[in-house]
Design a protein around this motif. Structure first.
Motif, PDB file in Angstrom:
ATOM      1  N   PRO A 208       0.842  -1.200   0.000  1.00  0.00           N
ATOM      2  CA  PRO A 208       0.000   0.000   0.000  1.00  0.00           C
ATOM      3  C   PRO A 208       0.874   1.246   0.000  1.00  0.00           C
ATOM      4  CG  PRO A 208       0.072  -0.946   2.195  1.00  0.00           C
ATOM      5  CD  PRO A 208       0.785  -1.917   1.287  1.00  0.00           C
ATOM      6  N   GLU A 211      -0.320   7.046   1.701  1.00  0.00           N
ATOM      7  CA  GLU A 211      -1.661   7.616   1.842  1.00  0.00           C
ATOM      8  C   GLU A 211      -2.695   6.530   2.112  1.00  0.00           C
ATOM      9  OE1 GLU A 211      -4.894  10.380  -0.611  1.00  0.00           O
ATOM     10  OE2 GLU A 211      -2.810  10.212  -1.310  1.00  0.00           O
ATOM     11  N   GLU A 212      -2.568   5.397   1.436  1.00  0.00           N
ATOM     12  CA  GLU A 212      -3.499   4.290   1.674  1.00  0.00           C
ATOM     13  C   GLU A 212      -3.390   3.771   3.107  1.00  0.00           C
ATOM     14  OE1 GLU A 212      -3.752   2.438  -2.855  1.00  0.00           O
ATOM     15  OE2 GLU A 212      -2.203   1.759  -1.458  1.00  0.00           O
ATOM     16  N   SER A 215      -5.052   6.157   5.402  1.00  0.00           N
ATOM     17  CA  SER A 215      -6.478   6.354   5.168  1.00  0.00           C
ATOM     18  C   SER A 215      -7.314   5.174   5.635  1.00  0.00           C
ATOM     19  CB  SER A 215      -6.731   6.592   3.668  1.00  0.00           C
ATOM     20  OG  SER A 215      -6.079   7.767   3.246  1.00  0.00           O
ATOM     21  N   ARG A 216      -6.652   4.194   6.263  1.00  0.00           N
ATOM     22  CA  ARG A 216      -7.401   3.065   6.790  1.00  0.00           C
ATOM     23  C   ARG A 216      -8.294   3.535   7.946  1.00  0.00           C
ATOM     24  NH1 ARG A 216      -3.049  -1.995   6.631  1.00  0.00           N
ATOM     25  NH2 ARG A 216      -2.870  -2.030   4.368  1.00  0.00           N
TER      26      ARG A 216
END
Length: 231
Positions: A208, A211-212, A215-216
């Motif tokens: 990931p 940012e991913e 963003s969880r």
């Protein structure tokens, strides 16, 4: 020091010999031989730096850290964390059960737990730093220590402790633990760790992005409406 293994010099204390037998019985022969060579090359790296056993470091502790540094890559050492941490925990239990003082156990734990983190380990005391340096030298990860090994020395060491495809066996054992162990164990191959990277390459999975990851579901939403400065 005493010649205890094929004419090569290893510590001959009762504890060192017991650890040697423990590792030899538990590990794949290729991994055991790598662990033994780690000690020889770690000690040589110390000599190149002017470090002498008994004066600058505890030779028995160095050997224990080296011979047990991959003990996490065994059925007994295979827990829920990456093999370096699982191995450090198993080594600590092994030593504690034999009455080794907590301060000495901690040095061995640190040496094993840090051996994948070169930049950290080499800043620690010699019993820790030389485990990492010795292991890296044996796997030819670059640096002046590997290039300083003479063909005669390497030939004598390999005659007693043959490589047996060490790098390939280590790779397959690390990946195999993460993919075939009991249940789902994400801790065996954490994101961006060496075990994680080997598993990523073996499976083709994608990491990931930052940012991913951020963003969880956490409730913080740090990227919602964010615009980098100057854009």
């Amino acid at each position: 020091m005493t010649d205890t293994y094929g004419g090569l010099p290893f510590p001959g204390t009762d504890l060192a010999l017991e650890a040697l037998r423990f590792a030899r019985d538990a590990e794949d022969p290729a991994i055991f031989n790598h662990s033994m060579r780690t000690y020889l090359y770690g000690r040589l790296a110390g000599e190149r730096r002017g470090l002498l056993p008994g004066r600058d470091y505890d030779d028995e502790l160095l050997f224990l850290g080296c011979v047990l540094h991959d003990i996490g890559l065994t059925p007994e050492g295979d827990g829920d964390r990456s093999f370096d941490l699982d191995g450090a925990d198993l080594a600590a239990r092994f030593l504690t059960e034999r009455g080794v003082e907590p301060e000495r156990v901690e040095v061995v734990w640190d040496a094993i737990a840090l051996h994948l983190h070169h930049e950290v380990a080499v800043r620690k005391r010699p019993e820790i730093a030389l485990v990492t340096i010795g292991a890296g030298t044996d796997l030819d990860l670059g640096g002046e220590d590997a290039s300083a090994l003479t063909a005669d020395l390497v030939g004598r060491v390999h005659a007693v402790l043959p490589r047996l495809h060490a790098a390939a066996v280590l790779h397959d054992t690390i990946v195999g633990q993460a993919l075939t162990g009991p249940g789902t164990r994400p801790g065996k191959a954490p994101l961006f760790s060496l075990p994680g990277e080997l598993v990523r390459r073996a499976t083709g999975m994608a990491w990931p992005t930052w940012e991913e990851l951020m963003s969880r579901p956490s409730g913080w939403h740090d990227y919602d409406g964010y615009r980098p400065a100057g854009r």
